[in-house]
Design an enzyme around this catalytic site. Sequence first.
Site, PDB file in Angstrom:
ATOM      1  N   ARG A 148       0.861  -1.176   0.000  1.00 18.56           N
ATOM      2  CA  ARG A 148       0.000   0.000   0.000  1.00 18.56           C
ATOM      3  C   ARG A 148       0.901   1.231   0.000  1.00 18.56           C
ATOM      4  NH1 ARG A 148      -2.340  -3.450   4.024  1.00 18.56           N
ATOM      5  NH2 ARG A 148      -4.451  -4.144   3.449  1.00 18.56           N
ATOM      6  N   LYS A 172      -2.732  -2.309   7.721  1.00 20.77           N
ATOM      7  CA  LYS A 172      -3.944  -1.826   8.373  1.00 20.77           C
ATOM      8  C   LYS A 172      -4.152  -2.550   9.693  1.00 20.77           C
ATOM      9  CE  LYS A 172      -6.573  -0.326   4.318  1.00 20.77           C
ATOM     10  NZ  LYS A 172      -7.819  -0.518   3.534  1.00 20.77           N
ATOM     11  N   HIS A 240      -1.614   2.760  -6.306  1.00 23.38           N
ATOM     12  CA  HIS A 240      -2.583   1.680  -6.132  1.00 23.38           C
ATOM     13  C   HIS A 240      -2.633   0.782  -7.362  1.00 23.38           C
ATOM     14  CE1 HIS A 240      -5.821  -0.311  -4.062  1.00 23.38           C
ATOM     15  NE2 HIS A 240      -6.604  -0.201  -5.119  1.00 23.38           N
ATOM     16  N   ARG A 243       0.046  -1.816  -7.002  1.00 31.28           N
ATOM     17  CA  ARG A 243      -0.378  -2.858  -6.058  1.00 31.28           C
ATOM     18  C   ARG A 243      -1.372  -3.803  -6.732  1.00 31.28           C
ATOM     19  NH1 ARG A 243      -1.377  -4.323  -0.570  1.00 31.28           N
ATOM     20  NH2 ARG A 243      -3.590  -4.514  -0.036  1.00 31.28           N
ATOM     21  N   HIS A 266      -4.681  -8.757   3.319  1.00 27.09           N
ATOM     22  CA  HIS A 266      -6.138  -8.683   3.417  1.00 27.09           C
ATOM     23  C   HIS A 266      -6.627  -9.571   4.546  1.00 27.09           C
ATOM     24  CE1 HIS A 266      -6.668  -7.393  -1.066  1.00 27.09           C
ATOM     25  NE2 HIS A 266      -6.435  -6.375  -0.275  1.00 27.09           N
ATOM     26  N   TYR A 275     -10.571  -7.716  -5.399  1.00 23.73           N
ATOM     27  CA  TYR A 275      -9.448  -6.846  -5.729  1.00 23.73           C
ATOM     28  C   TYR A 275      -8.633  -7.365  -6.900  1.00 23.73           C
ATOM     29  CZ  TYR A 275      -5.495  -3.796  -4.589  1.00 23.73           C
ATOM     30  OH  TYR A 275      -4.508  -2.850  -4.617  1.00 23.73           O
TER      31      TYR A 275
END
Length: 298
Positions: A148, A172, A240, A243, A266, A275
């Site tokens: 990211r 995250k 992005h 990625r 994820h 994705y």
Amino acid sequence: MTDLHTDVERYLRYLSVERQLSPITLLNYQRQLEAIIHFASENGLQSWQQCDVTMVRNFAVRSRRKGLGAASLALRLSALRSFFDWLVSQNELKANPAKGVSAPKAPRHLPKNIDVDDMNRLLDIDINDPLAVRDRAMLEVMYGAGLRLSELVGLDIKHLDLESGEVWVMGKGSKERRLPIGRNAVAWIEHWLDLRDLFGSEDDALFLSKLGKRISARNVQKRFAEWGIKQGLNNHVHPHKLRHSFATHMLESSGDLRGVQELLGHANLSTTQIYTHLDFQHLASVYDAAHPRAKRGK
């Protein structure tokens, strides 16, 4: 004026006087509530006490069929829930009939990935100054590990293990993961580290701006876009997209959805499924090669 209109007018006055909402916000509320008044009147309702969850659901379905987008429908239902909450607070309703009704999620518009040939062209940049070396290293790391943007700019030198070709990133939810970055990325990081001290920084950040500070996300976006133009790519290059390209190329090569999920960080496999998209031609070739019913009879 019907009771339906009267209650809405009272609510709008409440929003204007007590909540002191702006005229534009009030107009938006008015438009959304006028839509439900029209629908309720068509269905023979004389007062909001006659409204139930079935009618609200039918209203949502009708709105969608008339072309209202998912995001706009969510706003409409939000206005309706707020209105009904107010009626409950005024003892006009016992319960909010819109409380359990939600709009469908808006479709996720995924960026187009960069194909392998274009990616090689993007990475083959003219190294004529230290910042170009830095940019090449960032591109290699971003594409090599599928980071990211926040993970890329957050990298410190201490997060590197160049001997093993790995990097530690904080994703995250403050979740750490250890990732391989590939020998090309390692080589360009080493090249960048040889030049990094030219910027005279005591910052621990791996990637620095020309002022010797940790590079910002906005600066990375700007530099990637500029390199996309310089290298003659037809579509806009942004972090992005790199990625997404990493995920797509990995999945096309391996077919290992779980493995790609771990690399991307994820929490849910469903996110990876949305994705990353395999093109139909690739899926068909995998099917033809692997499925027993696809093989030609002898």
